[in-house]
Scaffold this motif. Structure first.
Motif, PDB file in Angstrom:
ATOM      1  N   ALA A 126      13.351 -10.984   3.582  1.00  0.00           N
ATOM      2  CA  ALA A 126      11.602 -10.238   3.012  1.00  0.00           C
ATOM      3  C   ALA A 126      12.556  -8.548   2.625  1.00  0.00           C
ATOM      4  N   ALA A 127      11.623  -8.197   1.859  1.00  0.00           N
ATOM      5  CA  ALA A 127      11.791  -6.966   1.083  1.00  0.00           C
ATOM      6  C   ALA A 127      10.530  -6.301   1.066  1.00  0.00           C
ATOM      7  N   ALA A 128      10.676  -4.982   1.725  1.00  0.00           N
ATOM      8  CA  ALA A 128       9.052  -3.027   1.660  1.00  0.00           C
ATOM      9  C   ALA A 128      10.076  -2.407   0.505  1.00  0.00           C
ATOM     10  N   LEU A 129       9.783  -2.446  -0.729  1.00  0.00           N
ATOM     11  CA  LEU A 129       9.898  -1.947  -2.091  1.00  0.00           C
ATOM     12  C   LEU A 129       9.302  -1.035  -2.222  1.00  0.00           C
ATOM     13  N   LEU A 130       9.575   0.725  -1.688  1.00  0.00           N
ATOM     14  CA  LEU A 130       9.051   1.477  -2.904  1.00  0.00           C
ATOM     15  C   LEU A 130       9.777   2.482  -4.526  1.00  0.00           C
ATOM     16  N   PRO A 131       8.619   1.981  -5.247  1.00  0.00           N
ATOM     17  CA  PRO A 131       9.806   2.419  -6.951  1.00  0.00           C
ATOM     18  C   PRO A 131      10.581   3.373  -6.146  1.00  0.00           C
ATOM     19  N   TYR A 132      11.378   3.550  -7.425  1.00  0.00           N
ATOM     20  CA  TYR A 132      13.290   4.011  -7.335  1.00  0.00           C
ATOM     21  C   TYR A 132      12.450   5.258  -7.713  1.00  0.00           C
ATOM     22  N   ASP A 151      11.313   5.976  10.551  1.00  0.00           N
ATOM     23  CA  ASP A 151      11.709   6.225  12.107  1.00  0.00           C
ATOM     24  C   ASP A 151      10.912   5.256  13.009  1.00  0.00           C
ATOM     25  N   PRO A 152      11.841   5.893  14.272  1.00  0.00           N
ATOM     26  CA  PRO A 152      11.814   4.862  15.594  1.00  0.00           C
ATOM     27  C   PRO A 152      10.897   4.007  16.351  1.00  0.00           C
ATOM     28  N   GLU A 153       9.883   4.302  15.591  1.00  0.00           N
ATOM     29  CA  GLU A 153       8.748   3.692  15.574  1.00  0.00           C
ATOM     30  C   GLU A 153       8.287   2.371  14.744  1.00  0.00           C
ATOM     31  N   VAL A 154       8.788   2.355  13.600  1.00  0.00           N
ATOM     32  CA  VAL A 154       8.507   1.379  12.913  1.00  0.00           C
ATOM     33  C   VAL A 154       9.908   0.000  13.094  1.00  0.00           C
ATOM     34  N   ARG A 155      11.218   0.821  13.043  1.00  0.00           N
ATOM     35  CA  ARG A 155      12.387   0.437  13.721  1.00  0.00           C
ATOM     36  C   ARG A 155      12.660  -0.819  14.875  1.00  0.00           C
ATOM     37  N   THR A 198       4.264   2.831   8.133  1.00  0.00           N
ATOM     38  CA  THR A 198       4.507   2.810   9.129  1.00  0.00           C
ATOM     39  C   THR A 198       3.936   1.003   9.550  1.00  0.00           C
ATOM     40  N   PRO A 199       4.168   0.121  11.592  1.00  0.00           N
ATOM     41  CA  PRO A 199       4.006  -0.737  11.687  1.00  0.00           C
ATOM     42  C   PRO A 199       2.789  -0.779  11.225  1.00  0.00           C
ATOM     43  N   ASP A 200       1.934  -1.002  11.348  1.00  0.00           N
ATOM     44  CA  ASP A 200       0.363  -1.248  10.214  1.00  0.00           C
ATOM     45  C   ASP A 200       0.524  -1.567   9.018  1.00  0.00           C
ATOM     46  N   SER A 201       1.907  -0.791   8.582  1.00  0.00           N
ATOM     47  CA  SER A 201       1.702  -1.582   6.940  1.00  0.00           C
ATOM     48  C   SER A 201       3.016  -2.801   6.909  1.00  0.00           C
ATOM     49  N   LEU A 202       3.786  -2.869   7.566  1.00  0.00           N
ATOM     50  CA  LEU A 202       3.802  -3.314   7.759  1.00  0.00           C
ATOM     51  C   LEU A 202       3.455  -4.513   9.033  1.00  0.00           C
ATOM     52  N   SER A 203       3.076  -4.924   9.543  1.00  0.00           N
ATOM     53  CA  SER A 203       2.147  -5.686  10.392  1.00  0.00           C
ATOM     54  C   SER A 203       2.208  -7.168  10.050  1.00  0.00           C
ATOM     55  N   ILE A 204       2.417  -7.807   8.295  1.00  0.00           N
ATOM     56  CA  ILE A 204       2.206  -9.234   8.180  1.00  0.00           C
ATOM     57  C   ILE A 204       3.300  -9.489   8.495  1.00  0.00           C
ATOM     58  N   PHE A 205       4.078  -8.978   9.456  1.00  0.00           N
ATOM     59  CA  PHE A 205       5.646  -9.849   8.985  1.00  0.00           C
ATOM     60  C   PHE A 205       5.039 -10.539  10.658  1.00  0.00           C
ATOM     61  N   GLN A 206       4.205 -10.019  11.466  1.00  0.00           N
ATOM     62  CA  GLN A 206       3.818 -10.505  13.050  1.00  0.00           C
ATOM     63  C   GLN A 206       3.183 -11.935  12.280  1.00  0.00           C
ATOM     64  N   LEU A 207       2.622 -12.311  11.409  1.00  0.00           N
ATOM     65  CA  LEU A 207       1.822 -13.541  10.560  1.00  0.00           C
ATOM     66  C   LEU A 207       2.874 -14.409  10.329  1.00  0.00           C
ATOM     67  N   VAL A 208       3.947 -14.095   9.461  1.00  0.00           N
ATOM     68  CA  VAL A 208       5.137 -14.588   8.639  1.00  0.00           C
ATOM     69  C   VAL A 208       5.255 -16.042   9.743  1.00  0.00           C
ATOM     70  N   ARG A 209       5.581 -17.050   8.864  1.00  0.00           N
ATOM     71  CA  ARG A 209       5.870 -18.385   9.385  1.00  0.00           C
ATOM     72  C   ARG A 209       7.136 -18.537   8.798  1.00  0.00           C
ATOM     73  N   PRO A 210       8.537 -19.098   8.508  1.00  0.00           N
ATOM     74  CA  PRO A 210       9.035 -18.757   9.583  1.00  0.00           C
ATOM     75  C   PRO A 210       9.033 -16.813   9.003  1.00  0.00           C
ATOM     76  N   ILE A 211      10.009 -16.373  10.529  1.00  0.00           N
ATOM     77  CA  ILE A 211      10.699 -14.627  10.317  1.00  0.00           C
ATOM     78  C   ILE A 211      11.891 -15.262   9.516  1.00  0.00           C
ATOM     79  N   ALA A 251       0.470  -1.546  -0.244  1.00  0.00           N
ATOM     80  CA  ALA A 251      -0.120   0.027   0.246  1.00  0.00           C
ATOM     81  C   ALA A 251      -0.031   1.223   0.011  1.00  0.00           C
ATOM     82  N   PRO A 252       2.208   1.673   0.562  1.00  0.00           N
ATOM     83  CA  PRO A 252       2.334   2.608   0.533  1.00  0.00           C
ATOM     84  C   PRO A 252       3.000   2.777  -0.654  1.00  0.00           C
ATOM     85  N   LYS A 253       3.107   4.885  -0.573  1.00  0.00           N
ATOM     86  CA  LYS A 253       2.511   4.748  -2.302  1.00  0.00           C
ATOM     87  C   LYS A 253       3.702   6.233  -1.498  1.00  0.00           C
ATOM     88  N   LYS A 254       4.771   6.603  -0.563  1.00  0.00           N
ATOM     89  CA  LYS A 254       5.338   7.679  -0.240  1.00  0.00           C
ATOM     90  C   LYS A 254       6.246   7.111   1.224  1.00  0.00           C
TER      91      LYS A 254
END
Length: 170
Positions: free
Chosen positions: A160-166, A123-127, A94-107, A86-89
């Protein structure tokens, strides 16, 4: 002064002995300690990839080419699973946009965050969120993020990779 004269007198003998030793061994160039290719250049160097394995082959300002298929927008990759993200910029990550990692196994052991054209401070909260799941976070530009993903995935690492367009910039 006598010590210096003795050292100067032994220098020709030392040089002769080094020349003799070097004539026994063939002249081989020393390996370069400098990287010959950037991580991005390595995208196209590894071609023997199983068909079921994700492989970034290129990028544009608006998307990526993965396994000869062009995708527009942001992507989320976990192992060999590819999803639209979803993120475009960068500010929308946010932690919400990366919440799938709470479900993925193996981590995944590492999440490579492709920030777009330029590396951005995370963002320190995301870290904290990513660290709380047990994943290491590496934030780099999207071009090098896709190459790093290829290399780690081909090594058999759980990545895993979370990628915004270049073309995305702050």
């Amino acid at each position: 002064m006598a010590g210096r004269q003795r050292a100067v007198a032994t220098l020709p003998n030392l040089m002769r002995s080094l020349r003799k030793d070097s004539s026994k061994a063939p002249n081989q160039p020393l390996p370069s300690l400098r990287r010959a290719f950037s991580l991005y250049d390595q995208i196209n160097l590894i071609d023997n990839v199983p068909e079921d394995q994700l492989r970034f082959q290129g990028y544009t300002d608006t998307g990526f080419t993965v396994n000869r298929v062009q995708y527009e927008g942001s992507l989320l990759c976990v192992g060999n699973l590819l999803m639209s993200w979803a993120p475009k910029k960068f500010s929308e990550i946010t932690p919400d946009s990366l919440s799938i990692f709470q479900l993925v196994r193996p981590i995944p052991e590492i999440l490579i965050l492709g920030c777009g054209r330029y590396i951005e401070p995370v963002d320190p909260e995301v870290r904290r969120f990513i660290r709380s799941i047990g994943i290491k976070l590496e934030a780099i530009d999207s071009r090098n993020a896709s190459s790093t993903y290829n290399i780690l995935n081909e090594e058999g690492r759980i990545v895993a990779a979370a990628l915004l367009p270049y073309g995305v910039s702050s």
